[in-house]
Design a protein around this motif. Structure first.
Motif, PDB file in Angstrom:
ATOM      1  N   LEU A   1       0.726  -1.169  -0.013  1.00 51.81           N
ATOM      2  CA  LEU A   1       0.018  -0.050  -0.309  1.00 51.81           C
ATOM      3  C   LEU A   1       0.901   1.231   0.621  1.00 51.81           C
ATOM      4  O   LEU A   1       1.862   1.274   0.505  1.00 51.81           O
ATOM      5  CB  LEU A   1      -0.856   0.629   1.724  1.00 51.81           C
ATOM      6  CG  LEU A   1      -1.848   1.423   1.105  1.00 51.81           C
ATOM      7  CD1 LEU A   1      -2.761   1.372   0.249  1.00 51.81           C
ATOM      8  CD2 LEU A   1      -2.648   1.149   2.710  1.00 51.81           C
TER       9      LEU A   1
ATOM     10  N   GLY B   1     -13.744  -3.638   2.958  1.00 52.85           N
ATOM     11  CA  GLY B   1     -14.962  -4.375   3.456  1.00 52.85           C
ATOM     12  C   GLY B   1     -15.527  -5.739   2.469  1.00 52.85           C
ATOM     13  O   GLY B   1     -14.194  -6.696   2.478  1.00 52.85           O
ATOM     14  N   ALA B   2     -16.320  -6.362   2.978  1.00 56.14           N
ATOM     15  CA  ALA B   2     -16.857  -7.593   2.387  1.00 56.14           C
ATOM     16  C   ALA B   2     -17.259  -7.557   1.858  1.00 56.14           C
ATOM     17  O   ALA B   2     -16.864  -8.924   0.562  1.00 56.14           O
ATOM     18  CB  ALA B   2     -18.669  -7.289   3.308  1.00 56.14           C
ATOM     19  N   ASP B   3     -16.700  -6.405   0.061  1.00 55.04           N
ATOM     20  CA  ASP B   3     -17.416  -6.601  -1.276  1.00 55.04           C
ATOM     21  C   ASP B   3     -15.557  -6.760  -1.331  1.00 55.04           C
ATOM     22  O   ASP B   3     -15.338  -6.857  -3.147  1.00 55.04           O
ATOM     23  CB  ASP B   3     -17.651  -4.795  -1.760  1.00 55.04           C
ATOM     24  CG  ASP B   3     -19.326  -4.987  -1.403  1.00 55.04           C
ATOM     25  OD1 ASP B   3     -19.595  -3.937  -1.288  1.00 55.04           O
ATOM     26  OD2 ASP B   3     -19.861  -6.186  -1.302  1.00 55.04           O
ATOM     27  N   GLY B   4     -14.715  -7.005  -0.603  1.00 54.17           N
ATOM     28  CA  GLY B   4     -13.657  -6.920  -1.334  1.00 54.17           C
ATOM     29  C   GLY B   4     -12.896  -5.601  -1.594  1.00 54.17           C
ATOM     30  O   GLY B   4     -13.575  -4.473  -1.907  1.00 54.17           O
ATOM     31  N   LEU B   5     -11.403  -5.839  -3.018  1.00 56.35           N
ATOM     32  CA  LEU B   5     -10.790  -4.289  -3.583  1.00 56.35           C
ATOM     33  C   LEU B   5     -11.257  -4.855  -5.092  1.00 56.35           C
ATOM     34  O   LEU B   5     -11.455  -5.904  -5.405  1.00 56.35           O
ATOM     35  CB  LEU B   5      -9.416  -4.208  -2.874  1.00 56.35           C
ATOM     36  CG  LEU B   5      -8.723  -4.111  -1.975  1.00 56.35           C
ATOM     37  CD1 LEU B   5      -7.753  -4.025  -1.617  1.00 56.35           C
ATOM     38  CD2 LEU B   5      -9.410  -2.883  -1.641  1.00 56.35           C
TER      39      LEU B   5
ATOM     40  N   PHE C   1      -9.326  -3.670  -8.070  1.00 59.41           N
ATOM     41  CA  PHE C   1      -8.190  -2.916  -9.028  1.00 59.41           C
ATOM     42  C   PHE C   1      -8.357  -2.773 -10.127  1.00 59.41           C
ATOM     43  O   PHE C   1      -9.585  -3.338 -10.849  1.00 59.41           O
ATOM     44  CB  PHE C   1      -7.516  -4.381  -8.764  1.00 59.41           C
ATOM     45  CG  PHE C   1      -6.846  -4.171  -7.567  1.00 59.41           C
ATOM     46  CD1 PHE C   1      -7.492  -5.074  -6.070  1.00 59.41           C
ATOM     47  CD2 PHE C   1      -4.945  -4.243  -7.123  1.00 59.41           C
ATOM     48  CE1 PHE C   1      -7.233  -5.439  -5.249  1.00 59.41           C
ATOM     49  CE2 PHE C   1      -4.778  -4.275  -5.501  1.00 59.41           C
ATOM     50  CZ  PHE C   1      -5.251  -5.331  -5.084  1.00 59.41           C
ATOM     51  N   GLY C   2      -7.697  -1.225 -10.375  1.00 57.97           N
ATOM     52  CA  GLY C   2      -7.729  -1.173 -11.638  1.00 57.97           C
ATOM     53  C   GLY C   2      -7.021  -2.435 -12.836  1.00 57.97           C
ATOM     54  O   GLY C   2      -6.389  -2.992 -11.807  1.00 57.97           O
TER      55      GLY C   2
END
Lengths: 112, 112
Positions: free
Chosen positions: B46, B96-100, B102-103
């Motif tokens: 990060l 959160g619960a939906d995840g990340l 990414f481009g």
């Protein structure tokens, strides 16, 4: 302090086989997430576990499953492997359900 | 659904020159936005994150990013790049619960 550790680092399987990938989160982290990164693409969300319960699931078939153990480590299982499952599988941990994710270096799966 | 777009697949910059990597987001409310860097053998790290508040965000390794709602952008900048900055950079949203999410990433090449 140890970071997120994943095993194995590399593995080769044939179509139809199943695979188990393992992840140990950073000490004290209660949430583990799994991502799939196909060559040349950004990672895609597969699962999130928090306190041993599934909290989120991405758009992946039921051949993909996971679980989290009482010590917060996690396994990702993939059944009936397809050639398209060849990818880098990344595990990430975080202290809480939301927040900064710390990624491991991944398990590179090749399906022949 | 939240999404991010990175319009540049490859960027080449001379060492010591300034850098700007572009990112556009698609989300109605104020999104959670991140920039991650992926280097060979080092996993995803990060660089910085934006949740709310000050629109200019400082990160590690001398990077900064500016959230511009009017342009739906979250561009990453660095005033002077070093050869060690060569890597894949991902603009990321969600959490959160939906995840990340990414481009597709921007591959940064540093010319000596």
């Amino acid at each position: 302090d140890a970071g997120v550790t994943q095993s194995p680092t590399h593995l080769i399987k044939t179509r139809g086989q199943h695979v188990t990938l393992r992840c140990s989160p950073i000490s004290g982290h209660k949430s583990v997430s799994w991502y799939q990164q196909v060559l040349g693409q950004g990672p895609q969300f597969i699962f999130q576990y928090y306190e041993k319960e599934e909290r989120g699931r991405g758009n992946f078939p039921d051949r993909f499953s996971a679980r989290q153990f009482p010590n917060y480590s996690s396994e990702l299982n993939v059944n009936a492997l397809l050639l398209g499952d060849s990818a880098l599988y990344l595990c990430a941990s975080s202290f809480e359900n939301t927040g900064e994710l710390f990624f491991g270096e991944g398990s590179r799966l090749t399906v022949l | 659904a939240q999404s991010v777009t990175q319009p540049d697949i490859h960027i080449t910059v001379s060492e010591g020159a300034s850098l700007e990597l572009r990112c556009n987001y698609s989300y109605g409310a104020t999104p959670y936005l991140f920039w991650y860097v992926q280097s060979p053998g080092q996993g995803l790290q990060l660089l910085l994150k934006y949740f709310s508040g000050d629109t200019l965000v400082q990160g590690i390794k001398g990077f900064e990013a500016e959230f511009k709602r009017s342009q739906s952008s979250f561009n990453l900048r660095k005033p002077s790049v070093h050869w060690s900055d060569a890597a894949e950079y991902f603009c990321v949203t969600g959490g959160g619960a939906d995840g990340l999410t990414f481009g597709k990433g921007t591959h940064l090449i540093i010319q000596p």
